[in-house]
Design a protein around this motif. Structure first.
Motif, PDB file in Angstrom:
ATOM      1  N   GLN A 176      -3.811   7.426  -2.042  1.00 36.96           N
ATOM      2  CA  GLN A 176      -4.914   8.133  -2.464  1.00 36.96           C
ATOM      3  C   GLN A 176      -5.589   8.471  -0.812  1.00 36.96           C
ATOM      4  O   GLN A 176      -5.088   7.900  -0.067  1.00 36.96           O
ATOM      5  N   PHE A 177      -6.410   9.734  -0.840  1.00 38.86           N
ATOM      6  CA  PHE A 177      -6.978  10.149   0.460  1.00 38.86           C
ATOM      7  C   PHE A 177      -7.928   9.046   0.627  1.00 38.86           C
ATOM      8  O   PHE A 177      -8.842   8.305  -0.119  1.00 38.86           O
ATOM      9  N   SER A 178      -8.474   8.858   2.021  1.00 42.70           N
ATOM     10  CA  SER A 178      -9.443   7.759   2.615  1.00 42.70           C
ATOM     11  C   SER A 178      -9.800   8.427   3.948  1.00 42.70           C
ATOM     12  O   SER A 178      -9.096   8.790   4.611  1.00 42.70           O
ATOM     13  N   GLU A 179     -11.230   8.407   3.978  1.00 42.59           N
ATOM     14  CA  GLU A 179     -11.689   8.802   5.184  1.00 42.59           C
ATOM     15  C   GLU A 179     -11.758   7.715   6.248  1.00 42.59           C
ATOM     16  O   GLU A 179     -11.809   8.279   7.587  1.00 42.59           O
ATOM     17  N   TYR A 180     -11.529   6.719   5.790  1.00 41.39           N
ATOM     18  CA  TYR A 180     -11.703   5.726   7.019  1.00 41.39           C
ATOM     19  C   TYR A 180     -10.469   4.428   6.346  1.00 41.39           C
ATOM     20  O   TYR A 180      -9.913   4.456   5.458  1.00 41.39           O
ATOM     21  N   TYR A 181     -10.018   3.733   7.528  1.00 41.59           N
ATOM     22  CA  TYR A 181      -9.426   2.528   7.203  1.00 41.59           C
ATOM     23  C   TYR A 181     -10.298   1.658   6.404  1.00 41.59           C
ATOM     24  O   TYR A 181     -11.286   1.141   6.671  1.00 41.59           O
ATOM     25  N   VAL A 182      -9.769   0.933   5.121  1.00 43.09           N
ATOM     26  CA  VAL A 182     -10.432   0.096   4.309  1.00 43.09           C
ATOM     27  C   VAL A 182      -9.507  -1.176   3.916  1.00 43.09           C
ATOM     28  O   VAL A 182      -8.399  -1.030   3.983  1.00 43.09           O
ATOM     29  N   GLN A 183     -10.054  -2.292   4.017  1.00 40.39           N
ATOM     30  CA  GLN A 183      -9.441  -3.593   3.644  1.00 40.39           C
ATOM     31  C   GLN A 183      -9.534  -3.470   2.197  1.00 40.39           C
ATOM     32  O   GLN A 183     -10.559  -3.671   1.371  1.00 40.39           O
ATOM     33  N   GLY A 184      -8.283  -3.485   1.389  1.00 44.40           N
ATOM     34  CA  GLY A 184      -8.132  -3.465  -0.124  1.00 44.40           C
ATOM     35  C   GLY A 184      -8.596  -4.991  -0.733  1.00 44.40           C
ATOM     36  O   GLY A 184      -8.575  -5.967   0.056  1.00 44.40           O
ATOM     37  N   LEU A 185      -9.060  -4.899  -1.970  1.00 48.33           N
ATOM     38  CA  LEU A 185      -9.473  -5.978  -2.537  1.00 48.33           C
ATOM     39  C   LEU A 185      -8.285  -7.113  -2.806  1.00 48.33           C
ATOM     40  O   LEU A 185      -8.277  -8.081  -2.884  1.00 48.33           O
ATOM     41  N   ASP A 186      -7.022  -6.338  -2.585  1.00 50.09           N
ATOM     42  CA  ASP A 186      -5.890  -7.212  -2.866  1.00 50.09           C
ATOM     43  C   ASP A 186      -5.422  -7.772  -1.444  1.00 50.09           C
ATOM     44  O   ASP A 186      -4.234  -8.378  -1.373  1.00 50.09           O
ATOM     45  N   GLY A 187      -6.025  -7.584  -0.535  1.00 53.42           N
ATOM     46  CA  GLY A 187      -5.608  -8.128   0.896  1.00 53.42           C
ATOM     47  C   GLY A 187      -4.752  -7.047   1.655  1.00 53.42           C
ATOM     48  O   GLY A 187      -4.632  -7.145   2.754  1.00 53.42           O
ATOM     49  N   TYR A 188      -4.149  -6.050   0.909  1.00 50.22           N
ATOM     50  CA  TYR A 188      -3.408  -4.920   1.444  1.00 50.22           C
ATOM     51  C   TYR A 188      -4.313  -3.837   1.836  1.00 50.22           C
ATOM     52  O   TYR A 188      -5.471  -3.388   1.213  1.00 50.22           O
ATOM     53  N   PRO A 189      -4.255  -3.271   3.466  1.00 52.28           N
ATOM     54  CA  PRO A 189      -5.165  -2.274   3.498  1.00 52.28           C
ATOM     55  C   PRO A 189      -4.850  -0.928   3.133  1.00 52.28           C
ATOM     56  O   PRO A 189      -3.780  -0.598   2.670  1.00 52.28           O
ATOM     57  N   ILE A 190      -5.880  -0.125   3.110  1.00 51.47           N
ATOM     58  CA  ILE A 190      -5.718   1.052   2.638  1.00 51.47           C
ATOM     59  C   ILE A 190      -6.001   2.101   4.021  1.00 51.47           C
ATOM     60  O   ILE A 190      -6.954   1.983   4.720  1.00 51.47           O
ATOM     61  N   TYR A 191      -4.955   2.733   4.169  1.00 49.56           N
ATOM     62  CA  TYR A 191      -5.040   3.260   5.507  1.00 49.56           C
ATOM     63  C   TYR A 191      -5.579   4.730   5.635  1.00 49.56           C
ATOM     64  O   TYR A 191      -5.711   5.351   4.513  1.00 49.56           O
ATOM     65  N   GLN A 192      -5.996   5.219   6.602  1.00 52.18           N
ATOM     66  CA  GLN A 192      -6.840   6.482   6.797  1.00 52.18           C
ATOM     67  C   GLN A 192      -5.998   7.735   6.406  1.00 52.18           C
ATOM     68  O   GLN A 192      -4.910   7.872   7.178  1.00 52.18           O
ATOM     69  N   ARG A 193      -6.349   8.397   5.501  1.00 54.12           N
ATOM     70  CA  ARG A 193      -5.465   9.674   5.129  1.00 54.12           C
ATOM     71  C   ARG A 193      -6.463  10.682   4.832  1.00 54.12           C
ATOM     72  O   ARG A 193      -6.827  10.979   3.404  1.00 54.12           O
ATOM     73  N   ARG A 194      -6.983  11.437   5.801  1.00 51.29           N
ATOM     74  CA  ARG A 194      -7.927  12.345   5.642  1.00 51.29           C
ATOM     75  C   ARG A 194      -7.533  13.697   4.882  1.00 51.29           C
ATOM     76  O   ARG A 194      -6.353  14.144   5.270  1.00 51.29           O
ATOM     77  N   ASP A 195      -8.267  14.027   4.046  1.00 49.07           N
ATOM     78  CA  ASP A 195      -7.810  15.183   3.246  1.00 49.07           C
ATOM     79  C   ASP A 195      -8.279  16.594   4.045  1.00 49.07           C
ATOM     80  O   ASP A 195      -9.346  16.982   3.941  1.00 49.07           O
ATOM     81  N   ASP A 196      -7.447  16.824   5.062  1.00 50.06           N
ATOM     82  CA  ASP A 196      -7.660  17.745   6.275  1.00 50.06           C
ATOM     83  C   ASP A 196      -6.961  19.131   5.616  1.00 50.06           C
ATOM     84  O   ASP A 196      -6.810  20.055   6.862  1.00 50.06           O
ATOM     85  N   SER A 197      -6.247  19.328   4.630  1.00 46.51           N
ATOM     86  CA  SER A 197      -5.468  20.372   4.244  1.00 46.51           C
ATOM     87  C   SER A 197      -4.393  20.716   4.925  1.00 46.51           C
ATOM     88  O   SER A 197      -3.715  21.728   4.787  1.00 46.51           O
ATOM     89  N   ARG A 198      -3.859  19.642   5.633  1.00 47.90           N
ATOM     90  CA  ARG A 198      -2.580  19.874   6.289  1.00 47.90           C
ATOM     91  C   ARG A 198      -1.598  19.509   5.397  1.00 47.90           C
ATOM     92  O   ARG A 198      -1.633  18.729   4.797  1.00 47.90           O
ATOM     93  N   THR A 199      -0.273  20.412   5.106  1.00 51.95           N
ATOM     94  CA  THR A 199       0.629  20.107   4.278  1.00 51.95           C
ATOM     95  C   THR A 199       1.860  20.671   5.017  1.00 51.95           C
ATOM     96  O   THR A 199       1.901  21.394   5.840  1.00 51.95           O
ATOM     97  N   ILE A 200       2.958  20.150   4.577  1.00 57.64           N
ATOM     98  CA  ILE A 200       4.254  20.645   5.050  1.00 57.64           C
ATOM     99  C   ILE A 200       5.196  20.739   3.903  1.00 57.64           C
ATOM    100  O   ILE A 200       5.103  19.900   2.759  1.00 57.64           O
TER     101      ILE A 200
END
Length: 407
Positions: A176-200
């Motif tokens: 999932q996209f995420s604007e910030y780094y977030v600590q997940g409820l299960d202890g695993y982090p959700i890393y920052q993945r901004r929806d900046d329209s960059r694709t390859i």
């Protein structure tokens, strides 16, 4: 006679030039002259072209790839442990693994000293990135991420990809996209993945940062290979009894390279003398019978000096470790089953915990199964709760379904 002219004559004689008409003339051998320098160069370039098109792959030279991999592993250890690129290391352990098809890889767990531990989401950015870099400001990093750190495509873009199990990606991509780094409820982090329209474009599919495998820019720059960096250890798969010794593994063993390493070292029943060590007692499953009951006694009886000491209680010697455990009240009211599962949660993954629970149900006849289930259900189902599309009912169904394999 000038000395320069005399030297020219001497050089001609040394070269064997006896005919005056040939002195000073340059003869060029055409590429059509067999064995000439231009012919040999042409043949060399033709051979290199054939090698590039039909030649050896890395998998064809396990002797070379094993040594290169070990050199990179040694340098990685030097960077992390000696040069402390992440901070002072309190402990580390790594295991080298070999695929049936493909190259060697290593799983490494690094534990930093308390003052340098990653204990808040604001620190993630200094260690891990999970986004497509800017092509203009970081062109080399952009190329490396495309080359090594893009997952898939899989899912609806490619349902035949090797990561697809039961219609889902086993690595949970796309994330999932995420604007910030977030600590997940299960202890695993959700890393920052901004929806900046960059694709390859990867395999005719346009992929965004949702498909980027977590990486550390410095290590990716340095080693130019797939190097997944996370702030928590990922799930470790079961090592099956069926063994395939690949060419990579055989060369690794022939060269006698280390398959694993741990610091500080773990020792069993050895008094600490000089080095810093951490003691432990080997795990045992209830299905192992006397070995399990021996371990149970070792965990509860202080200062045992012999096996007879463990077999003795209230001045009576018992013939089996099970009888000795029972006489001490260690087998009453499912306590041993609870302690066994409780200890296993500290180092076993959910798959192994489910297998252990199935073993207890089959061989140990617990009196209160519901209590054990309620106490450890969260640990049994932890891997299924990580699926973003699963609700509580889906998690329960998948957890129960997984026990069919063991029962």
């Amino acid at each position: 006679m000038q000395s320069e002219l005399y030297q020219g004559i001497v050089d001609s004689v040394v070269r064997g030039e006896a005919r005056g008409s040939e002195v000073g003339k340059r003869i060029v051998l055409l590429a059509s002259f067999i064995g000439g320098p231009r012919d040999m160069r042409r043949r060399y370039l033709d051979a290199i072209t054939l090698v590039r098109t039909f030649g050896q792959l890395p998998q064809d030279r396990p002797d070379l790839t094993s040594r290169v991999f070990r050199a990179k592993l040694q340098d990685l250890k030097d960077q992390i442990i000696k040069k402390r690129i992440f901070g002072p290391v309190a402990a580390y352990v790594y295991v080298v693994e070999f695929q049936k098809q493909g190259l060697s890889h290593v799983h490494m767990l690094v534990i930093l000293q308390n003052d340098y531990k990653i204990n808040c989401v604001d620190m993630f950015d200094g260690f891990v990135s999970a986004e497509i870099p800017n092509k203009d400001s970081h062109p080399r990093l952009f190329g490396l991420v495309i080359k090594h750190m893009m997952h898939g495509p899989c899912g609806t873009l490619n349902r035949n990809n090797s990561c697809m199990i039961g219609g889902r990606c086993k690595s949970h991509y796309p994330r999932q996209f995420s604007e910030y780094y977030v600590q997940g409820l299960d202890g695993y982090p959700i890393y920052q993945r901004r929806d900046d329209s960059r694709t390859i474009n990867v395999q005719n599919a346009e992929l965004s940062s949702q498909w980027v495998v977590h990486y550390n820019p410095y290590l990716l720059y340095r080693y130019d290979c797939h190097i997944n960096v996370e702030t928590l250890v990922d799930e470790i798969k079961e090592f099956q009894d069926a063994r395939w010794v690949s060419a990579q593994e055989s060369m690794w063993r022939i060269y006698e390279f280390d398959l694993n390493e741990m610091s500080p070292a773990g020792k069993i029943w050895i008094e600490r003398k000089q080095r810093k060590v951490i003691g432990r007692v080997n795990a045992a499953s209830p299905v192992e019978g006397e070995r399990y009951y021996l371990r149970l006694l070792l965990l509860h009886v202080r200062g045992p000096s012999s096996f007879n000491y463990l077999l003795t209680f209230n001045n009576q010697i018992y013939f089996t470790f099970k009888e000795a455990s029972q006489s001490r009240g260690l087998l009453e009211c499912d306590r041993r089953n609870f302690e066994c599962l409780n200890e296993a949660t500290t180092f076993q993954m959910p798959y192994a915990l489910r297998r252990l629970f199935a073993t207890i149900l089959t061989y140990c006849e617990p009196a209160n199964v519901q209590n054990l289930w309620d106490s450890f259900y969260k640990h049994f189902s932890e891997d299924f709760t990580r699926h973003e599309t699963n609700d509580d009912l889906d998690v329960l169904f998948e957890t129960l379904h997984s026990f069919d394999f063991f029962l």
